[in-house]
Scaffold this motif. Structure first.
Motif: not given
Length: 555
Positions: A282-301
């Motif tokens: 969960v922490v790593l997936f949340e970090d993955g979302c925080k790491a960038q805001q340009t491509w929201k598609q990474f957030h969806h994964m």
């Protein structure tokens, strides 16, 4: 040094050498992996008309974006860009085979880039078009690509290739192509390969894995592609603990180089999830979302994986929150996301308030309206969700007993928590409660199917807890009800597979093989059949037990 010739890009005074082109593309890729997606594209764009590598990498980045957004315009644009890249590569290829056997260094690179464009265009064709003609066209592109890689690989093996200064990148390209084909084709049952016209070639999994590993660990332009393909294989297609260790070994240098790289944080989360370390995931997936805001598609994964992480913890409302985000933001499978929203709400007690005032019955009724087609067919998971949601069409619907856990089974969730007894125990409690509720309800047309579903899922929980006799009894209850099941015909073949896997764990190899053949041959036209057939094929291949399999050969 050979030069890539062609029309100069605007603002560029002279064409680049092959080495200069590769160096700049490596720099652009470095930007991409550090989440500087737009800057990466800006660096590549000026040279896309005169450098085959700039054209290929630029189109590859757009294709990755298109596959994540699933927007029709993005897919069309990526397809046109990849077609243009292929045309640029064509300019550097030898004009005819009569030019002699030996190719220049630039011509060798043009061959491998051309094959890669063909392969990526095929992937887009399968995504974009809905008719069978387009599907066949995609298949032809795949085969043409395969033949180019095959010829290049044979030349390299025979030392017929010129080993120029940029040979490392060439070898990486061939490792990626030949490795990808061998690994991918080894996963397909022979009957599918025959349909794809790859008769007589089944792919050699170990050879494919070793080539991809060589490509991933070398410092070349395709290292990332090789690594991503291996990570997908080890963390999605198969996740035996030894292979998760392989994935972690691959990830380590990339995470060192790109500690905030969204792609690598995602796969780091996935490896923790497979090991049952749900909180760490969960922490790593949340970090993955925080790491960038340009491509929201990474957030969806990441949202998709977070949804399942909270499912394993039975945090239904938190999981619902991620399904809701996906239903609003992602175009990949709206039918699935809305189904999951409804499924999570249906797991809550009747008297508990629903987030946003939503109603599961109404949501279930909406699911069929979001149906979509890929390559002319609805994705199997969508068809499954739509079929299950039909129970809510009537004015007095018969509720699904545990729709979240049923879908969790379809996505291999029970094996994720096999090392976490307390999570398994929680799911077992949920199943026991659902079973009691069924026993207290009047009989209806779905009763047998619902009871069998619960027996299958309870069997998986017993297996996770090491209670193998109880697991076997649960699975056998499903098998003995085969003729009474009215709707969920997928339950019996899947239970037969689970029983065979239980026997493998117990060392009952011959009984397991017999059951796998039964599951393979005796059941047809049920939900998610291809998924089950892939599991059967993988299990038989692992046991080296299927006389119907072609002998492994590699490119």
């Amino acid at each position: 040094m050979s030069r890539e010739k062609g029309a100069n890009a605007a603002g560029k005074s002279s064409p680049m050498t092959l080495k200069e082109s590769l160096d700049e593309c490596m720099e652009a890729l470095d930007l991409f992996l550090n989440n500087h997606f737009n800057e990466s594209l800006e660096m590549l764009k000026p040279r896309v008309n005169d450098s085959m590598y700039h054209a290929l990498i630029y189109a590859t980045v757009l294709e990755m974006q298109a596959m994540m957004t699933f927007q029709h315009d993005d897919i069309t644009n990526a397809g046109l860009t990849m077609k243009s890249a292929q045309e640029v590569c064509q300019r550097f290829r030898r004009k005819s085979k009569s030019d002699g056997d030996s190719l220049t260094e630039v011509q060798l690179h043009a061959e491998v880039c051309y094959a890669e464009c063909q392969l990526q265009r095929a992937a887009l064709t399968f995504l974009q078009d809905e008719d069978m003609v387009s599907f066949i066209k995609g298949g032809i592109k795949v085969r043409n690509s395969y033949l180019i890689y095959k010829e290049l690989n044979e030349s390299i093996q025979a030392n017929n290739c010129l080993k120029g200064p940029s040979h490392l990148h060439l070898a990486g390209g061939i490792s990626f192509g030949v490795g990808a084909f061998n690994l991918t084709l080894s996963l397909f049952p022979p009957r599918i390969l025959r349909l794809l016209k790859f008769a007589g070639f089944s792919g050699d999994k170990e050879y494919g894995l070793s080539l991809l590993h060589d490509g991933a660990t070398g410092m070349n332009l395709r290292s990332m592609l090789c690594a991503l393909l291996l990570l997908c294989y080890h963390t999605f297609l198969t996740f035996i603990l030894g292979e998760v260790a392989e994935a972690e070994g691959l990830l380590k240098p990339f995470l060192h180089l790109y500690p905030q790289g969204a792609i690598f944080l995602f796969f780091a989360g996935r490896t923790e999830e497979i090991k049952g370390n749900i909180d760490e995931a969960v922490v790593l997936f949340e970090d993955g979302c925080k790491a960038q805001q340009t491509w929201k598609q990474f957030h969806h994964m990441c949202y998709w994986e977070l949804m399942w992480c909270f499912t394993y913890k039975r945090a239904w409302k938190v999981a619902y929150f991620y399904a809701d985000l996906l239903s609003k933001e992602s175009r990949w499978s709206k039918a699935m996301y809305v189904y999951m929203k409804a499924a999570y709400l249906s797991m809550l007690p009747n008297d508990e308030s629903r987030p946003f005032g939503e109603d599961e019955v109404e949501l279930f009724r909406q699911v069929p309206t979001f149906k979509q087609k890929i390559a002319g067919k609805s994705p199997p998971t969508e068809k499954f969700a739509i079929r299950k949601a039909r129970r809510y069409k009537s004015s007095r619907p018969v509720r699904l007993p545990v729709p979240v856990l049923e879908m969790m089974y379809m996505w291999n969730g029970f094996s994720m928590i096999s090392k976490r007894p307390e999570l398994t125990e929680g799911l077992l409690q949920t199943l026991m409660e659902a079973e009691r509720s069924l026993q207290e309800s009047p009989e209806n047309e779905y009763s047998v199917d619902d009871r069998c579903l619960i027996h299958l899922l309870k069997g998986l929980c017993w297996k996770n807890q090491g209670q193998l006799t109880a697991a076997e009894e649960s699975f056998k209850k499903v098998c003995s009800s085969e003729k009474k099941i009215r709707f969920d015909h997928y339950l019996v073949p899947n239970t037969v597979v689970e029983l065979s896997l239980l026997y493998i764990d117990q060392g009952r190899r011959d009984e397991a093989i017999k059951l796998l053949h039964k599951a393979k041959q005796n059941y047809k036209d049920y939900s998610m059949e291809s998924r089950t057939q892939f599991r059967i094929h993988a299990s038989l291949a692992k046991l080296k037990a299927d006389p119907g399999e072609d002998a492994d050969t590699h490119l």
